[in-house]
Design a protein around this motif. Structure first.
Motif, PDB file in Angstrom:
ATOM      1  N   PRO A  46       0.797  -1.573  -0.270  1.00 35.36           N
ATOM      2  CA  PRO A  46       0.075  -0.598  -0.067  1.00 35.36           C
ATOM      3  C   PRO A  46       0.927   1.044  -0.138  1.00 35.36           C
ATOM      4  CG  PRO A  46      -1.076  -1.439   1.672  1.00 35.36           C
ATOM      5  CD  PRO A  46       0.338  -2.272   1.203  1.00 35.36           C
ATOM      6  N   TYR A  47       1.991   1.208   0.243  1.00 35.31           N
ATOM      7  CA  TYR A  47       2.988   2.521   0.771  1.00 35.31           C
ATOM      8  C   TYR A  47       2.975   2.723  -0.703  1.00 35.31           C
ATOM      9  CZ  TYR A  47       6.685   4.932   1.262  1.00 35.31           C
ATOM     10  OH  TYR A  47       8.007   6.239   1.130  1.00 35.31           O
ATOM     11  N   VAL A  48       3.406   1.603  -1.688  1.00 34.32           N
ATOM     12  CA  VAL A  48       4.551   1.745  -2.854  1.00 34.32           C
ATOM     13  C   VAL A  48       3.801   2.233  -3.706  1.00 34.32           C
ATOM     14  CG1 VAL A  48       5.538   0.335  -4.622  1.00 34.32           C
ATOM     15  CG2 VAL A  48       6.182   0.510  -2.423  1.00 34.32           C
ATOM     16  N   ILE A  49       2.187   1.997  -3.139  1.00 32.19           N
ATOM     17  CA  ILE A  49       1.112   2.505  -4.696  1.00 32.19           C
ATOM     18  C   ILE A  49       0.549   3.806  -4.147  1.00 32.19           C
ATOM     19  CG2 ILE A  49      -1.539   1.678  -4.776  1.00 32.19           C
ATOM     20  CD1 ILE A  49      -1.266  -1.487  -4.157  1.00 32.19           C
ATOM     21  N   SER A  50       0.630   4.042  -2.998  1.00 28.89           N
ATOM     22  CA  SER A  50       0.118   5.407  -2.422  1.00 28.89           C
ATOM     23  C   SER A  50       1.007   6.202  -2.982  1.00 28.89           C
ATOM     24  CB  SER A  50      -0.273   5.908  -1.006  1.00 28.89           C
ATOM     25  OG  SER A  50       1.041   5.686  -0.538  1.00 28.89           O
ATOM     26  N   ARG A  51       2.877   5.995  -3.200  1.00 29.18           N
ATOM     27  CA  ARG A  51       4.038   7.166  -2.949  1.00 29.18           C
ATOM     28  C   ARG A  51       3.755   6.725  -4.702  1.00 29.18           C
ATOM     29  NH1 ARG A  51       6.288  10.703  -2.353  1.00 29.18           N
ATOM     30  NH2 ARG A  51       8.814  10.132  -1.942  1.00 29.18           N
ATOM     31  N   PHE A  52       3.845   6.153  -5.803  1.00 26.01           N
ATOM     32  CA  PHE A  52       3.624   6.145  -6.728  1.00 26.01           C
ATOM     33  C   PHE A  52       2.420   7.653  -7.511  1.00 26.01           C
ATOM     34  CE2 PHE A  52       5.767   2.693  -7.607  1.00 26.01           C
ATOM     35  CZ  PHE A  52       7.041   2.853  -8.841  1.00 26.01           C
ATOM     36  N   GLY A  53       0.860   7.251  -6.801  1.00 23.82           N
ATOM     37  CA  GLY A  53      -0.042   7.858  -7.067  1.00 23.82           C
ATOM     38  C   GLY A  53       0.289   9.362  -6.958  1.00 23.82           C
ATOM     39  N   ASP A  54       1.202   9.522  -5.299  1.00 24.63           N
ATOM     40  CA  ASP A  54       1.373  10.985  -4.913  1.00 24.63           C
ATOM     41  C   ASP A  54       2.607  11.766  -6.365  1.00 24.63           C
ATOM     42  OD1 ASP A  54       1.995  13.170  -3.627  1.00 24.63           O
ATOM     43  OD2 ASP A  54       4.230  12.352  -2.486  1.00 24.63           O
ATOM     44  N   VAL A  55       3.623  10.856  -6.556  1.00 27.82           N
ATOM     45  CA  VAL A  55       4.306  11.485  -7.728  1.00 27.82           C
ATOM     46  C   VAL A  55       3.521  11.884  -8.949  1.00 27.82           C
ATOM     47  CG1 VAL A  55       6.375  11.059  -9.290  1.00 27.82           C
ATOM     48  CG2 VAL A  55       5.976  10.314  -6.529  1.00 27.82           C
TER      49      VAL A  55
END
Length: 149
Positions: A45-54
């Motif tokens: 979930p952290y990786v997924i949300s990090r890509f969304g943020d970028v």
């Protein structure tokens, strides 16, 4: 010299924004390729949300770049053009910084990128805020450089 204090020359004022935005997209693509090779990582979930943020920061930067280009094309008020250019520079620099940080966090590597020391971003935040909040127009180039000496 920065977007709020330099003379507006067609074709040049947004080059930095375009360059930073291009680099941010390139970093995002490279990081996506790397992470996709790590099977379990793509479900984190952290990786997924990090890509969304970028992705969101890149899209915001692209929208502000397009807005600044429109202002330049329509030959709006020089202050509004300068503010739009500064907003574009800030957003693209933020997108690039976010993409670079995500690359390091998710891959353990950091691509070398040129710095922005010649273009102080915090000063732009103050000038933009002071114009929007108080209606105070950014100072001329000579005033800015005299205060920095």
């Amino acid at each position: 010299m920065n977007a709020l204090t330099q003379p507006i020359v067609a074709g040049q004022p947004l080059a930095k924004s375009q360059h930073d935005l291009h680099n941010a997209r390139t970093l995002l693509d490279a990081t996506l390729r790397f992470v996709r090779q790590q099977a379990k990582t793509t479900e984190d979930p952290y990786v997924i949300s990090r890509f969304g943020d970028v992705q969101i920061r890149i899209e915001v930067a692209a929208a502000l770049l397009e807005r600044a280009e429109d202002f330049l094309d329509r030959h709006e008020d020089n202050t509004e053009i300068g503010i739009a250019i500064a907003e574009s520079h800030l957003a693209s620099a933020e997108a690039l910084s976010t993409a670079s940080n995500a690359e390091f966090e998710l891959t353990g590597q950091r691509s070398p990128l040129p710095g922005s020391l010649h273009d102080p971003l915090r000063w732009k935040l103050h000038l933009i805020g002071n114009f929007r909040l108080n209606g105070i127009h950014p100072p001329s180039f000579s005033t800015v450089t005299e205060g920095a000496v």
